[in-house]
Motif scaffolding. Structure first.
Motif, PDB file in Angstrom:
ATOM      1  N   ARG A   1      44.392  54.547  46.536  1.00  0.00           N
ATOM      2  CA  ARG A   1      44.372  53.086  46.540  1.00  0.00           C
ATOM      3  C   ARG A   1      43.481  52.580  47.674  1.00  0.00           C
ATOM      4  O   ARG A   1      43.345  53.222  48.716  1.00  0.00           O
ATOM      5  N   ILE A   2      42.905  51.413  47.485  1.00  0.00           N
ATOM      6  CA  ILE A   2      42.270  50.685  48.575  1.00  0.00           C
ATOM      7  C   ILE A   2      43.355  50.110  49.462  1.00  0.00           C
ATOM      8  O   ILE A   2      44.375  49.596  48.967  1.00  0.00           O
ATOM      9  N   ASP A   3      43.173  50.186  50.760  1.00  0.00           N
ATOM     10  CA  ASP A   3      44.137  49.635  51.717  1.00  0.00           C
ATOM     11  C   ASP A   3      43.531  48.389  52.354  1.00  0.00           C
ATOM     12  O   ASP A   3      42.748  48.485  53.307  1.00  0.00           O
ATOM     13  N   PRO A   4      43.873  47.192  51.855  1.00  0.00           N
ATOM     14  CA  PRO A   4      43.290  45.961  52.412  1.00  0.00           C
ATOM     15  C   PRO A   4      43.588  45.774  53.894  1.00  0.00           C
ATOM     16  O   PRO A   4      42.810  45.132  54.609  1.00  0.00           O
ATOM     17  N   LYS A   5      44.697  46.342  54.376  1.00  0.00           N
ATOM     18  CA  LYS A   5      45.075  46.158  55.775  1.00  0.00           C
ATOM     19  C   LYS A   5      44.193  46.947  56.728  1.00  0.00           C
ATOM     20  O   LYS A   5      44.253  46.744  57.942  1.00  0.00           O
ATOM     21  N   GLN A   6      43.390  47.888  56.198  1.00  0.00           N
ATOM     22  CA  GLN A   6      42.458  48.633  57.041  1.00  0.00           C
ATOM     23  C   GLN A   6      41.005  48.338  56.666  1.00  0.00           C
ATOM     24  O   GLN A   6      40.107  49.095  56.995  1.00  0.00           O
ATOM     25  N   SER A   7      40.786  47.216  56.007  1.00  0.00           N
ATOM     26  CA  SER A   7      39.456  46.831  55.546  1.00  0.00           C
ATOM     27  C   SER A   7      38.938  45.667  56.382  1.00  0.00           C
ATOM     28  O   SER A   7      39.703  44.968  57.046  1.00  0.00           O
ATOM     29  N   PHE A   8      37.626  45.462  56.318  1.00  0.00           N
ATOM     30  CA  PHE A   8      37.019  44.385  57.103  1.00  0.00           C
ATOM     31  C   PHE A   8      35.714  43.947  56.450  1.00  0.00           C
ATOM     32  O   PHE A   8      35.210  44.600  55.533  1.00  0.00           O
ATOM     33  N   ALA A   9      35.167  42.840  56.952  1.00  0.00           N
ATOM     34  CA  ALA A   9      33.897  42.318  56.444  1.00  0.00           C
ATOM     35  C   ALA A   9      33.002  41.931  57.613  1.00  0.00           C
ATOM     36  O   ALA A   9      33.466  41.744  58.740  1.00  0.00           O
ATOM     37  N   ILE A  10      31.708  41.820  57.316  1.00  0.00           N
ATOM     38  CA  ILE A  10      30.723  41.363  58.292  1.00  0.00           C
ATOM     39  C   ILE A  10      30.069  40.096  57.754  1.00  0.00           C
ATOM     40  O   ILE A  10      29.552  40.077  56.632  1.00  0.00           O
ATOM     41  N   GLU A  11      30.105  39.039  58.522  1.00  0.00           N
ATOM     42  CA  GLU A  11      29.458  37.786  58.142  1.00  0.00           C
ATOM     43  C   GLU A  11      27.947  37.959  58.182  1.00  0.00           C
ATOM     44  O   GLU A  11      27.392  38.564  59.109  1.00  0.00           O
ATOM     45  N   PHE A  18      35.305  53.286  40.834  1.00  0.00           N
ATOM     46  CA  PHE A  18      35.453  51.917  41.327  1.00  0.00           C
ATOM     47  C   PHE A  18      34.513  51.015  40.536  1.00  0.00           C
ATOM     48  O   PHE A  18      33.417  51.427  40.154  1.00  0.00           O
ATOM     49  N   ILE A  19      34.936  49.773  40.300  1.00  0.00           N
ATOM     50  CA  ILE A  19      34.106  48.838  39.542  1.00  0.00           C
ATOM     51  C   ILE A  19      34.346  47.427  40.057  1.00  0.00           C
ATOM     52  O   ILE A  19      35.474  47.070  40.410  1.00  0.00           O
ATOM     53  N   ASN A  20      33.259  46.651  40.103  1.00  0.00           N
ATOM     54  CA  ASN A  20      33.378  45.280  40.604  1.00  0.00           C
ATOM     55  C   ASN A  20      33.475  44.284  39.462  1.00  0.00           C
ATOM     56  O   ASN A  20      33.196  44.596  38.305  1.00  0.00           O
ATOM     57  N   ASP A  21      33.870  43.067  39.823  1.00  0.00           N
ATOM     58  CA  ASP A  21      33.861  41.936  38.902  1.00  0.00           C
ATOM     59  C   ASP A  21      32.983  40.862  39.524  1.00  0.00           C
ATOM     60  O   ASP A  21      33.318  40.319  40.578  1.00  0.00           O
ATOM     61  N   LYS A  22      31.856  40.578  38.885  1.00  0.00           N
ATOM     62  CA  LYS A  22      30.954  39.565  39.430  1.00  0.00           C
ATOM     63  C   LYS A  22      31.523  38.160  39.270  1.00  0.00           C
ATOM     64  O   LYS A  22      31.253  37.283  40.088  1.00  0.00           O
ATOM     65  N   SER A  23      32.280  37.917  38.222  1.00  0.00           N
ATOM     66  CA  SER A  23      32.771  36.566  37.946  1.00  0.00           C
ATOM     67  C   SER A  23      33.790  36.104  38.972  1.00  0.00           C
ATOM     68  O   SER A  23      33.994  34.913  39.171  1.00  0.00           O
ATOM     69  N   ALA A  24      34.439  37.039  39.612  1.00  0.00           N
ATOM     70  CA  ALA A  24      35.385  36.761  40.690  1.00  0.00           C
ATOM     71  C   ALA A  24      35.271  37.942  41.643  1.00  0.00           C
ATOM     72  O   ALA A  24      35.030  39.066  41.193  1.00  0.00           O
ATOM     73  N   PRO A  25      35.444  37.725  42.936  1.00  0.00           N
ATOM     74  CA  PRO A  25      35.209  38.828  43.881  1.00  0.00           C
ATOM     75  C   PRO A  25      36.358  39.826  43.865  1.00  0.00           C
ATOM     76  O   PRO A  25      37.280  39.765  44.679  1.00  0.00           O
ATOM     77  N   ARG A  26      36.287  40.784  42.938  1.00  0.00           N
ATOM     78  CA  ARG A  26      37.377  41.758  42.774  1.00  0.00           C
ATOM     79  C   ARG A  26      36.804  43.158  42.620  1.00  0.00           C
ATOM     80  O   ARG A  26      35.704  43.341  42.108  1.00  0.00           O
ATOM     81  N   ILE A  27      37.600  44.147  43.039  1.00  0.00           N
ATOM     82  CA  ILE A  27      37.259  45.554  42.863  1.00  0.00           C
ATOM     83  C   ILE A  27      38.431  46.244  42.173  1.00  0.00           C
ATOM     84  O   ILE A  27      39.585  46.093  42.588  1.00  0.00           O
ATOM     85  N   GLY A  28      38.133  47.002  41.114  1.00  0.00           N
ATOM     86  CA  GLY A  28      39.151  47.779  40.418  1.00  0.00           C
ATOM     87  C   GLY A  28      39.052  49.242  40.791  1.00  0.00           C
ATOM     88  O   GLY A  28      37.953  49.764  41.028  1.00  0.00           O
ATOM     89  N   VAL A  29      40.190  49.905  40.849  1.00  0.00           N
ATOM     90  CA  VAL A  29      40.267  51.340  41.136  1.00  0.00           C
ATOM     91  C   VAL A  29      40.835  52.038  39.909  1.00  0.00           C
ATOM     92  O   VAL A  29      41.954  51.718  39.473  1.00  0.00           O
ATOM     93  N   TYR A  57      33.830  45.997  53.608  1.00  0.00           N
ATOM     94  CA  TYR A  57      34.050  47.444  53.596  1.00  0.00           C
ATOM     95  C   TYR A  57      35.535  47.672  53.325  1.00  0.00           C
ATOM     96  O   TYR A  57      36.382  47.490  54.199  1.00  0.00           O
ATOM     97  N   TRP A  58      35.819  48.018  52.067  1.00  0.00           N
ATOM     98  CA  TRP A  58      37.200  48.262  51.657  1.00  0.00           C
ATOM     99  C   TRP A  58      37.584  49.702  52.001  1.00  0.00           C
ATOM    100  O   TRP A  58      36.943  50.640  51.535  1.00  0.00           O
ATOM    101  N   LYS A  59      38.628  49.878  52.769  1.00  0.00           N
ATOM    102  CA  LYS A  59      39.089  51.209  53.155  1.00  0.00           C
ATOM    103  C   LYS A  59      39.800  51.868  51.986  1.00  0.00           C
ATOM    104  O   LYS A  59      40.741  51.304  51.424  1.00  0.00           O
ATOM    105  N   PHE A  60      39.340  53.064  51.610  1.00  0.00           N
ATOM    106  CA  PHE A  60      39.975  53.784  50.509  1.00  0.00           C
ATOM    107  C   PHE A  60      40.878  54.872  51.057  1.00  0.00           C
ATOM    108  O   PHE A  60      40.440  55.732  51.826  1.00  0.00           O
ATOM    109  N   ASP A  61      42.148  54.819  50.668  1.00  0.00           N
ATOM    110  CA  ASP A  61      43.138  55.823  51.063  1.00  0.00           C
ATOM    111  C   ASP A  61      43.165  56.888  49.979  1.00  0.00           C
ATOM    112  O   ASP A  61      43.769  56.704  48.928  1.00  0.00           O
ATOM    113  N   ARG A  62      42.516  58.010  50.241  1.00  0.00           N
ATOM    114  CA  ARG A  62      42.386  59.054  49.225  1.00  0.00           C
ATOM    115  C   ARG A  62      43.744  59.608  48.820  1.00  0.00           C
ATOM    116  O   ARG A  62      44.003  59.851  47.638  1.00  0.00           O
TER     117      ARG A  62
END
Length: 763
Positions: A222-232, A139-150, A213-218
């Protein structure tokens, strides 16, 4: 020609004889040392990194590629660069962003509808099972835009990019939980969640940070955005994170800077951000119970922002999800010890590293022993109630990595340009070594797992200054390999890094990686599934539907089928190409002149190039990978007819005419060539080749080539029976080309068997 084939069978022996003769007259080691000014220490360092021809590295490192938007892969101890993996940025060699399949991935990575042509990769993380690296995903992030690559490590290709719908920037990604349940991504610079607007005068009230917290479907990979969440979180600039393990499993830790919540404005006469964000002696470490947060999320106690579930700060407080602890000023790395009992944090503007005890943190939480709350009501644990040790290391402690030896950790000292080796259990410095220069992150082999491998450490230096040949004002960075196997650290190797600004790297034992050497026939590598339009040899065709033309094509040494595609001006042309090779490393490329197309077609892969034939003309297409002796002949033509063009029925004039003598000569050569092939076949089948999977695959490929040769032989003989010497000679030539490929593969198989100790078998 046949004589050359016979020579090839014994080329290895001949080359060995020449090498032996040269070796006898070569310089002595002492002479080489004197000529190059080398010391005994230089030789020892060189021997520790030298990897002989055909040898492989013990570890593989995945380094962020900074502004390139890529990942760099290299081996340890050799420090040989093996590959770049494209993630957020198109890259033509691998066809990423040029084939239609990868364009879909980049299209999914748009932010607010904007197509981004670069990324700023920072923190790669390898997937884990039971707290140890498993070599399956990266997994790798992109600081320039809030993205995660798998990235799938089955083929080292990007499979997915997810865009964070609530953050406007991030730096603290990617970090994984011990069984890769979640990929953690923290905001960096505060913003209005959902990328909305509020005036900066309302920074404290309207701006926020967050951890996602991005849910990873092993199973799906793939990451499953529909089972992911964030904390303010408050508008502190959240930075790096780490997940707890063993004793601290279920918790995560995210540090921060600029807890002062300062807003600069040089243009208005205010001091800059760097002044206001470094006034306090401490910032805040966020301690988060993600296991409990998952329960809160599943219970529906969330606020939807841009259709993404966010646990509000107040809910997090009410549910006991988040706690704060003072940490050294402007920290960067926050790293959990292999046993999960301690959390190590360094402050870039401090001289000390702080070691927090998870047991003490839990005691404070359980007893509700807090020093108070922050301005937003989050409980704050007093530093003295959480600390295990504070150790003076030097100027600018920044990032930490753990050794295989108990209680040993390594910390980068940015200002001092040193690495400190120290004992975090007893709180004492063990060793220091100078590096060149200004080290940011560092990586030890599997140094973030429950079972670090030790042996080597890499210092990822921001500056190289005078270490390499000058190449203009923009210098490479410097990755320095350090031997940590003994009590004292030893600098072994400087490696210039000419790709973006690498930030962090992750290292794994090479034997944990099990990448493919070929795809199942007709695989869409961007999804891992079978491509619906893949065809096998003999199924190639061109289909037209109005102005849409679809070309079902195969590629094999050394031709595309079909070789001529005729379309009309204005047509949309879709080339769907399958590499029919089975031999390892027999990659083909595909480019259409002037159309900006380049595909990378590894064995078994199917990929698509889509163009609009908007200009009449005849455009060559060709293989862009040097795949065989007849690579340059692997070509074809896209003929784009002008609008209203009426075809001239004039027959094509052959460039050269062939006779029966030409056919007989070619046929005699083919028969003699087959004798050589038979010798190679006898050699291979007379040994235990089936014990070597690589050779089995080569034999399968050679068999395919000989089957193609048999088909061409039949066509040649049929043409000869009709006394069509033109086609008979040409088909006999194609028969020979397939024989050449089979012989080439056979010799590769023979060499492999010789080098890997194959033994004769009873016939």
């Amino acid at each position: 020609m046949v004589r050359n084939f016979r020579k090839g069978l014994f080329a290895t022996t001949a080359v060995f004889g020449v090498a032996t003769a040269l070796g006898a007259s070569a310089e002595t080691l002492d002479e080489v040392m004197a000529r190059r000014g080398l010391t005994q220490q230089d030789l020892v360092a060189a021997a520790k990194t030298y990897t002989p021809t055909g040898g492989r590295d013990e570890f593989i490192v995945f380094s962020s590629g900074g502004q390139s938007g890529q990942i760099m892969v290299y081996g340890v101890p050799s420090m040989r660069i093996l590959k770049y993996v494209s993630v957020f940025t198109p890259e033509p060699w691998q066809g990423y962003g040029f084939d239609e399949e990868s364009k879909k991935i980049l299209d999914s990575a748009k932010v607010d509808g904007r197509e981004l042509h670069w990324g700023d990769t920072h923190h790669p993380a390898l997937s884990e099972t039971n707290g140890d690296l498993d070599g399956e995903y990266l997994f790798i992030n992109d600081k320039s835009a809030p993205r995660i690559g798998v990235i799938s490590l089955h083929d080292f290709e990007t499979q997915q990019i997810v865009v964070n719908p609530i953050l406007q920037s991030e730096h603290g990604g990617a970090f994984v939980t011990p069984n890769s349940e979640y990929v953690i991504e923290a905001a960096q610079y505060p913003g209005v969640l959902g990328r909305g607007y509020a005036p900066l005068s309302q920074f404290n009230e309207k701006f926020r940070g967050a951890v996602t917290y991005w849910k990873f479907d092993r199973a799906a990979g793939r990451i499953d955005p529909k089972q992911s969440f964030a904390i303010e979180l408050p508008p502190y600039s959240q930075d790096l994170s780490d997940a707890g393990k063993l004793d601290s499993d279920g918790w995560s830790f995210t540090n921060s800077f600029c807890a002062e919540r300062y807003v600069g404005g040089i243009e208005n006469g205010r001091p800059p951000f760097e002044a206001g964000c470094s006034q306090n002696d401490t910032d805040y470490l966020h301690v988060i119970n993600w296991k409990k947060a998952e329960e809160v999320y599943k219970a529906g106690k969330v606020t939807m922002i841009n259709d993404f579930p966010v646990i509000s700060m107040q809910t997090a407080i009410d549910e006991g999800l988040v706690y704060l602890i003072a940490e050294p000023k402007s920290p960067h790395g926050v790293d959990v010890s292999p046993d999960g009992k301690y959390i190590v944090v360094g402050g870039k503007l401090d001289t000390q590293a702080s070691v927090y005890s998870f047991e003490k943190i839990m005691k404070a939480v359980d007893e509700k022993k807090f020093a108070g709350t922050d301005p937003y009501g989050i409980p704050v644990i007093a530093m003295e109630d959480a600390l295990h040790k504070q150790v003076a290391l030097g100027l600018g402690p920044l990032h930490n990595q753990f050794d295989s030896k108990p209680c040993v950790v390594y910390t980068s000292l940015y200002v001092d340009s040193q690495i400190a080796k120290w004992d975090y259990c007893e709180g004492k410095v063990l060793d220091k070594i100078s590096i060149h220069y200004n080290v940011g992150h560092l990586v030890a082999m599997e140094g973030e797992s429950e079972h670090p491998a030790g042996k080597y450490l890499i210092s990822l230096n921001k500056l190289s200054i005078d270490r390499f040949n000058p190449v203009g004002p923009l210098h490479p960075q410097n990755h320095q390999l350090i031997d940590i196997s003994g009590d004292k650290m030893e600098l072994l190797y400087d490696m210039p890094v000419p790709l973006g600004e690498p930030h962090y790297a992750a290292a794994i034992s090479a034997d944990k990686l099990k990448p493919l050497v070929r795809y199942k026939y007709g695989t869409d590598s961007r999804t891992g599934e079978k491509h619906p339009d893949a065809v096998r040899p003999g199924q190639e065709r061109i289909e037209r539907d109005g102005t849409n033309v679809k070309v079902y094509m195969t590629a094999i040494r050394s031709h595309f089928t079909p070789e001529i595609v005729e379309v009309n001006e204005g047509d949309t042309v879709e080339f769907v190409i399958t590499n029919s090779e089975r031999a390892e490393d027999e990659t083909h490329g595909f480019s259409v002149s002037t159309y900006g197309v380049n595909l990378s077609l590894e064995p078994g892969k199917t990929a698509t190039a889509k163009i609009t034939a908007d200009k009449p003309g005849v455009f060559s297409y060709y293989c862009t990978e040097f795949c065989s002796a007849l690579h340059l002949e692997m070509t074809g033509f896209l003929a784009v007819k002008p609008k209203g063009y009426v075809e001239d029925q004039t027959a094509m004039a052959e460039g050269q005419q062939y006779t029966k003598d030409d056919y007989d000569k070619q046929t005699a050569n083919n028969v003699a060539t087959q004798e050589v092939i038979d010798q190679v076949v006898t050699y291979i089948t007379g040994r235990n080749y089936q014990d070597f999977p690589e050779v089995v695959s080569l034999v399968e490929d050679a068999t395919d080539q000989l089957n193609f040769a048999a088909d061409a032989k039949t066509k040649a003989e049929d043409a000869a029976a009709k006394e069509d010497w033109q086609n008979a000679t040409l088909w006999a030539g194609q028969w020979w080309q397939y024989q050449v490929k089979a012989a080439d593969i056979g010799l590769r198989a023979k060499t492999y068997l010789d080098e890997h100790g194959a033994v004769k078998t009873e016939q």
